[in-house]
Motif scaffolding. Structure first.
Motif, PDB file in Angstrom:
ATOM      1  N   ARG A 266       0.749  -1.320   0.112  1.00  0.00           N
ATOM      2  CA  ARG A 266      -0.060   0.046   0.047  1.00  0.00           C
ATOM      3  C   ARG A 266       0.901   1.396   0.006  1.00  0.00           C
ATOM      4  O   ARG A 266       0.432   2.418  -0.183  1.00  0.00           O
ATOM      5  CB  ARG A 266      -1.021   0.007   1.287  1.00  0.00           C
ATOM      6  N   GLY A 268       3.037   4.157  -1.334  1.00  0.00           N
ATOM      7  CA  GLY A 268       2.883   4.759  -2.725  1.00  0.00           C
ATOM      8  C   GLY A 268       3.668   5.840  -2.351  1.00  0.00           C
ATOM      9  O   GLY A 268       3.933   6.640  -1.473  1.00  0.00           O
ATOM     10  N   ALA A 270       3.127   8.938  -4.523  1.00  0.00           N
ATOM     11  CA  ALA A 270       2.382   9.478  -5.740  1.00  0.00           C
ATOM     12  C   ALA A 270       2.790  10.917  -5.907  1.00  0.00           C
ATOM     13  O   ALA A 270       2.625  11.633  -4.525  1.00  0.00           O
ATOM     14  CB  ALA A 270       0.828   9.326  -5.567  1.00  0.00           C
ATOM     15  N   GLY A 309       0.337  10.080  -9.577  1.00  0.00           N
ATOM     16  CA  GLY A 309       0.871   8.611  -9.378  1.00  0.00           C
ATOM     17  C   GLY A 309       2.299   8.818  -9.252  1.00  0.00           C
ATOM     18  O   GLY A 309       2.952   9.621  -9.149  1.00  0.00           O
ATOM     19  N   GLN A 343     -10.375  12.371 -13.721  1.00  0.00           N
ATOM     20  CA  GLN A 343      -9.551  11.014 -13.882  1.00  0.00           C
ATOM     21  C   GLN A 343      -8.824  11.275 -15.574  1.00  0.00           C
ATOM     22  O   GLN A 343      -9.755  11.666 -16.282  1.00  0.00           O
ATOM     23  CB  GLN A 343     -10.159   9.875 -13.902  1.00  0.00           C
ATOM     24  N   GLU A 386      -3.046   0.035  -8.808  1.00  0.00           N
ATOM     25  CA  GLU A 386      -3.476   0.258  -7.356  1.00  0.00           C
ATOM     26  C   GLU A 386      -3.072   0.647  -6.214  1.00  0.00           C
ATOM     27  O   GLU A 386      -3.511   1.425  -5.289  1.00  0.00           O
ATOM     28  CB  GLU A 386      -4.351  -0.974  -7.116  1.00  0.00           C
ATOM     29  N   ASP A 388      -1.133   3.295  -5.991  1.00  0.00           N
ATOM     30  CA  ASP A 388      -0.933   4.814  -5.929  1.00  0.00           C
ATOM     31  C   ASP A 388      -2.344   5.199  -6.148  1.00  0.00           C
ATOM     32  O   ASP A 388      -2.506   6.543  -6.589  1.00  0.00           O
ATOM     33  CB  ASP A 388      -0.258   5.506  -7.007  1.00  0.00           C
ATOM     34  N   GLY A 389      -3.444   4.587  -6.092  1.00  0.00           N
ATOM     35  CA  GLY A 389      -4.948   4.954  -6.105  1.00  0.00           C
ATOM     36  C   GLY A 389      -5.584   5.059  -7.409  1.00  0.00           C
ATOM     37  O   GLY A 389      -6.592   5.334  -7.690  1.00  0.00           O
ATOM     38  N   GLY A 390      -4.707   4.169  -8.344  1.00  0.00           N
ATOM     39  CA  GLY A 390      -5.352   4.151  -9.718  1.00  0.00           C
ATOM     40  C   GLY A 390      -5.975   2.737  -9.836  1.00  0.00           C
ATOM     41  O   GLY A 390      -6.048   2.259  -9.126  1.00  0.00           O
ATOM     42  N   ARG A 391      -6.361   2.533 -11.107  1.00  0.00           N
ATOM     43  CA  ARG A 391      -6.932   1.035 -11.411  1.00  0.00           C
ATOM     44  C   ARG A 391      -6.699   0.741 -12.918  1.00  0.00           C
ATOM     45  O   ARG A 391      -6.642   1.676 -13.585  1.00  0.00           O
ATOM     46  CB  ARG A 391      -8.486   0.990 -11.018  1.00  0.00           C
ATOM     47  N   SER A 407      -5.834   9.603 -11.062  1.00  0.00           N
ATOM     48  CA  SER A 407      -6.485  10.751 -10.625  1.00  0.00           C
ATOM     49  C   SER A 407      -5.883  11.966 -11.085  1.00  0.00           C
ATOM     50  O   SER A 407      -4.412  11.757 -11.138  1.00  0.00           O
ATOM     51  CB  SER A 407      -6.238  10.816  -9.043  1.00  0.00           C
ATOM     52  N   PRO A 411      -2.376  14.664  -4.412  1.00  0.00           N
ATOM     53  CA  PRO A 411      -2.654  13.774  -3.036  1.00  0.00           C
ATOM     54  C   PRO A 411      -2.632  15.143  -2.046  1.00  0.00           C
ATOM     55  O   PRO A 411      -2.046  16.342  -1.890  1.00  0.00           O
ATOM     56  CB  PRO A 411      -1.414  13.003  -2.865  1.00  0.00           C
TER      57      PRO A 411
END
Length: 423
Positions: A266, A268, A270, A309, A343, A386, A388-391, A407, A411
């Motif tokens: 988890r 990151g 970013a 990211g 996004q 994922e 860094d909060g992306g997909r 995103s 941050p």
């Protein structure tokens, strides 16, 4: 251990039998002896009373009259003043038990009984006690064998479990034995097995990810070095060396990223960065490979997009998608950027047959592959996105369209970052 448990149980039983058995033998022997003495004395008193009653009644006193009350094992002598002694029974041989009683008319009654009768009775009692003790020993041995098996078998199982853990088989057995202490050891071994299993899984995953993620940068670096060796143009050498240095930096970033994810996936780093730079870097890196395959890789869409990211992670995700299209796709590979809501999206598509219908969304699972590959690349790419909060999603199966969503919002700063530093 089994033998020791049996021996210790048997020793305890033997000690108990020795202590209580000897005490019981002594008590029973005294009881039998006292009983025999009281029996002889009671017989003497009874004969004396009979003689007194007959004398007072002026009745005849002889052996025939007194014989019936006397036991056949007993010998009695009645001596009355002025009369000859009266004997009943045969005089016993050997040691005897004797009792004497004097009557009211002056007569003396003596009763004797052979002590052998007492000895026989004591012998019978000792035999009974011995049989009971033997049965107790047999029962103790059977109980000790059963208890030893009950305790030794779980210990053997626990030893086998520990041996399996040492040999690299971390599967927990979840077996309990009904003994709190042994169940506690089993709990600890199962917990250790689960922890070892997780550690081994993480190590194997790290090794697989490292081998997969390092392969592409090393291949690209090898190609650049080959270009340098085949040219004499200083400008070309300088250009290729610059690109090679970029590849070295990417290798360093890949290694750092893998180590960071292995400690905490988890975690990151970013930041806000320019998507164009990452996309152009990937195009420059992969064009030689695509030219060798007689194919092309192009980009289109919205320019100068800012995304949030880790640039190195985004580059690795794009590299995995481009490599996937090179290996399994066909025709021209296109990278298109667009914006949806808050996004930034990078779509990677090619003109190949696409993802088989039976795979669908499972394409991102590890070991899932449609063309006999490792099945790691897309899974690693999804994890990197994922982190860094992306997909990363499969937007379309045929032709294949993969979408990387990032995103565009910077941050949020934490309270510690907003707090001024006091020196």
């Amino acid at each position: 251990m089994r033998r020791r448990l049996i021996q210790s149980t048997l020793a305890v039983v033997l000690v108990v039998i020795a202590v209580f058995g000897v005490s019981l033998v002594i008590v029973e022997t005294r009881t039998i002896s006292n009983s025999a003495q009281e029996r002889v004395y009671s017989e003497a008193v009874r004969l004396a009373s009979i003689v007194d009653s007959r004398v007072l009644a002026a009745e005849n006193v002889n052996a025939d009259v007194l014989r019936n009350p006397v036991s056949k094992d007993q010998y009695a002598v009645i001596r009355m003043p002025g009369r000859p002694p009266i004997e009943i029974g045969a005089p016993p041989e050997g040691d005897v038990i004797r009792a004497r009683q004097t009557g009211e008319e002056g007569e003396t009654v003596t009763v004797e009984e052979p002590r052998s009768a007492v000895t026989r009775e004591v012998g019978r009692t000792l035999l009974i006690i011995g049989l009971v003790a033997l049965l107790a020993v047999v029962a103790a041995v059977l109980l000790a064998v059963r208890q030893a098996s009950r305790l030794a078998s779980p210990l053997t199982d626990l030893a086998e479990t520990a041996e399996r853990l040492g040999s690299g088989d971390p599967r927990p057995r979840h077996k309990r034995y009904g003994v709190p202490e042994l169940d506690r050891v089993a709990d600890v071994l199962d917990s250790s097995a689960e922890r070892i299993g997780r550690m081994l899984t993480a190590e194997r995953r790290l090794a697989a990810d490292a081998s997969h993620q390092l392969r592409t940068p090393l291949t690209a670096l090898s190609m650049r070095l080959e270009e340098i060796t085949l040219t004499d143009d200083p400008d070309t050498v300088k250009e290729e060396a610059t690109i090679a240095l970029t590849q070295v930096e990417r290798l360093t970033d890949v290694v750092q990223r893998l180590l960071t994810n292995s400690r905490d996936p988890r975690t990151g780093s970013a930041v806000t960065f320019d998507l164009d730079e990452v996309i152009q870097q990937q195009l420059a890196e992969w064009r030689p490979a695509y030219r060798s395959a007689g194919r092309a890789v192009v980009s289109s869409g919205k320019r100068h997009l800012q995304a949030v990211g880790t640039p190195g992670a985004v580059a690795q995700v794009l590299a995995a998608l481009i490599e996937n299209s090179l290996m399994h796709g066909g025709g021209t590979v296109a990278l298109r950027t667009r914006v949806t809501g808050n996004q930034a999206v990078i779509e990677v598509t090619d003109e190949g047959p696409g993802v088989p219908a039976d795979l669908g969304a499972r394409i991102f699972e590890r070991t899932i592959s449609g063309r006999n590959s490792t099945g790691i690349g897309l899974a690693v790419a999804r994890d990197l996105a994922e982190a860094d909060g992306g997909r990363l999603e499969l937007l379309q199966a045929q032709p294949p369209v993969f979408g990387l969503f990032l995103s565009r919002t910077p941050p949020a700063r934490t309270l510690d970052e907003d707090r001024p530093t006091v020196r």
